[in-house]
Design an enzyme around this catalytic site. Structure first.
Site, PDB file in Angstrom:
ATOM      1  N   ALA A 123      63.172 -10.830   3.559  1.00 29.62           N
ATOM      2  CA  ALA A 123      63.171 -11.826   4.643  1.00 29.62           C
ATOM      3  C   ALA A 123      62.636 -13.164   4.149  1.00 29.62           C
ATOM      4  CB  ALA A 123      62.323 -11.329   5.804  1.00 29.62           C
ATOM      5  N   ASP A 172      54.782 -17.194  -5.408  1.00 27.73           N
ATOM      6  CA  ASP A 172      54.652 -15.977  -4.607  1.00 27.73           C
ATOM      7  C   ASP A 172      53.541 -15.070  -5.118  1.00 27.73           C
ATOM      8  OD1 ASP A 172      56.861 -17.135  -3.557  1.00 27.73           O
ATOM      9  OD2 ASP A 172      58.284 -15.606  -4.237  1.00 27.73           O
TER      10      ASP A 172
HETATM   11  P1  ADP Z   1      61.522 -10.233  -0.745  1.00 24.36           P
HETATM   12  O1  ADP Z   1      62.116 -11.519  -0.284  1.00 24.36           O
HETATM   13  O2  ADP Z   1      60.910  -9.487   0.406  1.00 24.36           O
HETATM   14  O3  ADP Z   1      60.600 -10.390  -1.907  1.00 24.36           O
HETATM   15  P2  ADP Z   1      63.080  -8.781  -2.673  1.00 24.36           P
HETATM   16  O4  ADP Z   1      64.480  -8.345  -2.662  1.00 24.36           O
HETATM   17  O5  ADP Z   1      62.632  -9.712  -3.732  1.00 24.36           O
HETATM   18  O6  ADP Z   1      62.769  -9.358  -1.217  1.00 24.36           O
HETATM   19  O7  ADP Z   1      62.132  -7.497  -2.781  1.00 24.36           O
HETATM   20  C1  ADP Z   1      62.352  -6.386  -1.933  1.00 24.36           C
HETATM   21  C2  ADP Z   1      62.161  -5.109  -2.718  1.00 24.36           C
HETATM   22  O8  ADP Z   1      60.754  -4.867  -2.966  1.00 24.36           O
HETATM   23  C3  ADP Z   1      62.649  -3.885  -1.977  1.00 24.36           C
HETATM   24  O9  ADP Z   1      64.032  -3.692  -2.192  1.00 24.36           O
HETATM   25  C4  ADP Z   1      61.802  -2.780  -2.583  1.00 24.36           C
HETATM   26  O10 ADP Z   1      62.339  -2.355  -3.822  1.00 24.36           O
HETATM   27  C5  ADP Z   1      60.477  -3.492  -2.859  1.00 24.36           C
HETATM   28  N1  ADP Z   1      59.555  -3.281  -1.706  1.00 24.36           N
HETATM   29  C6  ADP Z   1      59.173  -4.192  -0.802  1.00 24.36           C
HETATM   30  N2  ADP Z   1      58.366  -3.648   0.147  1.00 24.36           N
HETATM   31  C7  ADP Z   1      58.250  -2.348  -0.176  1.00 24.36           C
HETATM   32  C8  ADP Z   1      57.567  -1.233   0.427  1.00 24.36           C
HETATM   33  N3  ADP Z   1      56.872  -1.358   1.561  1.00 24.36           N
HETATM   34  N4  ADP Z   1      57.665  -0.041  -0.194  1.00 24.36           N
HETATM   35  C9  ADP Z   1      58.376   0.097  -1.340  1.00 24.36           C
HETATM   36  N5  ADP Z   1      59.034  -0.900  -1.918  1.00 24.36           N
HETATM   37  C10 ADP Z   1      58.994  -2.113  -1.366  1.00 24.36           C
END
Ligand code: ADP
Ligand code: MG
Length: 382
Positions: A123, A172
């Site tokens: 998001a 970040d």
């Molecule tokens: P963002 O903009 O939220 O950073 P990304 O695509 O860079 O989006 O990262 C999202 C990824 O991080 C997910 O696909 C997952 O692999 C990992 N991730 C994020 N939150 C969690 C969680 N609560 N548990 C496990 N993995 C997570």
């Protein structure tokens, strides 16, 4: 309700029939102002939010890491020696971090535990950086390493750049590692110096998720850094950070109009970000809001990374009386907007802005009123 330490400890206890030895928290973030400035060596002003990645763990002595993800309901394991990228989803973020720390010469111990979070994925609130910093904090804890937030943020960024393959800047990871409660953090993306800037009393930060995501525009997005580089080269400086508005205006007509507009955004955005810090320090919320509104216009018209949905969300937010200012936040082409509002009217703002946006676009938004929190920490569980 945000996740509490005992929620995570309880999940651990359910699997291991004993309390965890440590509970780790690393927050997501939202950027108040300073967009697309980080890779131009410029200034950003993010805050760590009250949504985070949590890990509850106990050490292992066999150099293995075993993690159960509550959110994915999946268990994964890896050895600290001989790791390879298996493109296996969320566990890769933990492997990436272990790899990066070991590359830096740090001697890591293994651990096992549970992982959960309430940073919405993809998001623009940077759940991936929160996960990397949570993993780094976990390794630091079980391996008795010093916790230097800026150094760990750099290693987290390296993990994301080189293992995950996402070319993010330092913002970040640094805000997730070094955030401060009730403050935004001015980050100089060249020196990595930080300054905590207090939020004016009575304000709240609201994240407004448009429920749209960046689609097939990756190429348009990837163009931006090279356009900035070209502009910096034209001015014979290492990065656009080094070009002042006057110098830019003296020579802008010699640039092609697209490159000139891209550079204009970065140069004015750096200036706005520094002025936003001054406004915050003086408690001038209206001035701060105006700078956020101007930032949005610049991202929309000069940098051209906004979208119809983001514009609709920002306009809905700005139309509310309680809103001091609003703008798209993050990379753009979808994702979230951020608004600074009068905290007392938060409920009414959330309801009306969401309804207005939904009526305008047909999308159902997600809206989060945020509190600025501390960066990554080991949380004591009683
Ligand atoms: P963002 O903009 O939220 O950073 P990304 O695509 O860079 O989006 O990262 C999202 C990824 O991080 C997910 O696909 C997952 O692999 C990992 N991730 C994020 N939150 C969690 C969680 N609560 N548990 C496990 N993995 C997570
Ligand atoms: Mg990410």
């Amino acid at each position: 309700m945000p996740i509490e330490p005992h929620d995570v400890a309880e999940q651990f206890a359910r699997r291991y029939a004993q309390p965890p030895q440590a509970v780790i928290r690393a927050p997501g973030r939202v950027n108040l102002i300073g967009e697309h400035t980080d890779y131009n060596d410029g200034f950003v002003l993010p805050l760590a939010i009250d949504r985070a990645i949590w890990i509850a763990l106990r050490p292992r002595d066999d150099r293995r890491v075993a993690v159960h993800s509550i959110d994915y309901d999946e268990s994964r394991e890896f050895a600290l020696d001989g790791m390879t990228d298996e493109k296996a989803g969320w566990i890769e973020y933990l492997k990436a971090t272990a790899w990066s720390l070991q590359q830096a010469g740090l001697r890591l111990a293994g651990w096992e535990g549970v992982l959960m979070g309430d940073v919405p994925l993809g998001a623009g609130l940077s759940s991936s950086a929160a996960l990397e910093i949570a993993a780094a904090r976990a390794f630091a804890k079980v391996s008795n390493l010093d916790w230097n937030p800026a150094a760990m943020a750099k290693l987290g960024q390296r993990a994301e750049n080189q293992w995950i393959g996402v070319n993010c800047g330092i913002m970040d990871q640094l805000i997730s590692a070094a955030g401060q409660a009730d403050h935004a953090l001015l980050i100089d993306c060249r020196s990595l110096e930080t300054q905590a800037v207090p939020f004016p009393a009575g304000t709240a930060v609201v994240v407004l998720d448009t429920a749209t995501r960046r689609g097939l525009v990756d190429s348009a997005y990837n163009e931006r850094p090279s356009q900035c580089e070209a502009a910096a080269e034209f001015f014979k400086v290492p990065a656009l950070r080094d070009v002042g508005l006057e110098a830019f205006q003296d020579h802008a007509s010699e640039l092609d109009s697209i490159t000139a507009r891209r550079a204009l955004h970065v140069i004015t955005e750096n200036d706005r970000t520094l002025r936003a810090v001054e406004a915050m320090r003086r408690g001038e919320v209206c001035a701060l809001g105006v700078l956020m509104n101007k930032s949005h216009e610049s991202l929309r018209d000069d940098y051209e990374v906004s979208s119809d949905a983001l514009n609709a969300m920002v306009e809905s937010a700005q139309a509310h009386d309680a809103c001091y200012g609003a703008r798209m936040t993050g990379a753009g082409f979808g994702g979230c907007a951020v608004a600074l509002i009068d905290a007392e009217a938060a409920e009414d703002f959330v309801e009306k802005t969401a309804a207005d946006y939904q009526q305008e676009t047909g999308n159902t938004p997600a809206v989060y009123v945020c509190r600025a929190t501390d960066g990554a920490s080991v949380v004591e569980v009683q």
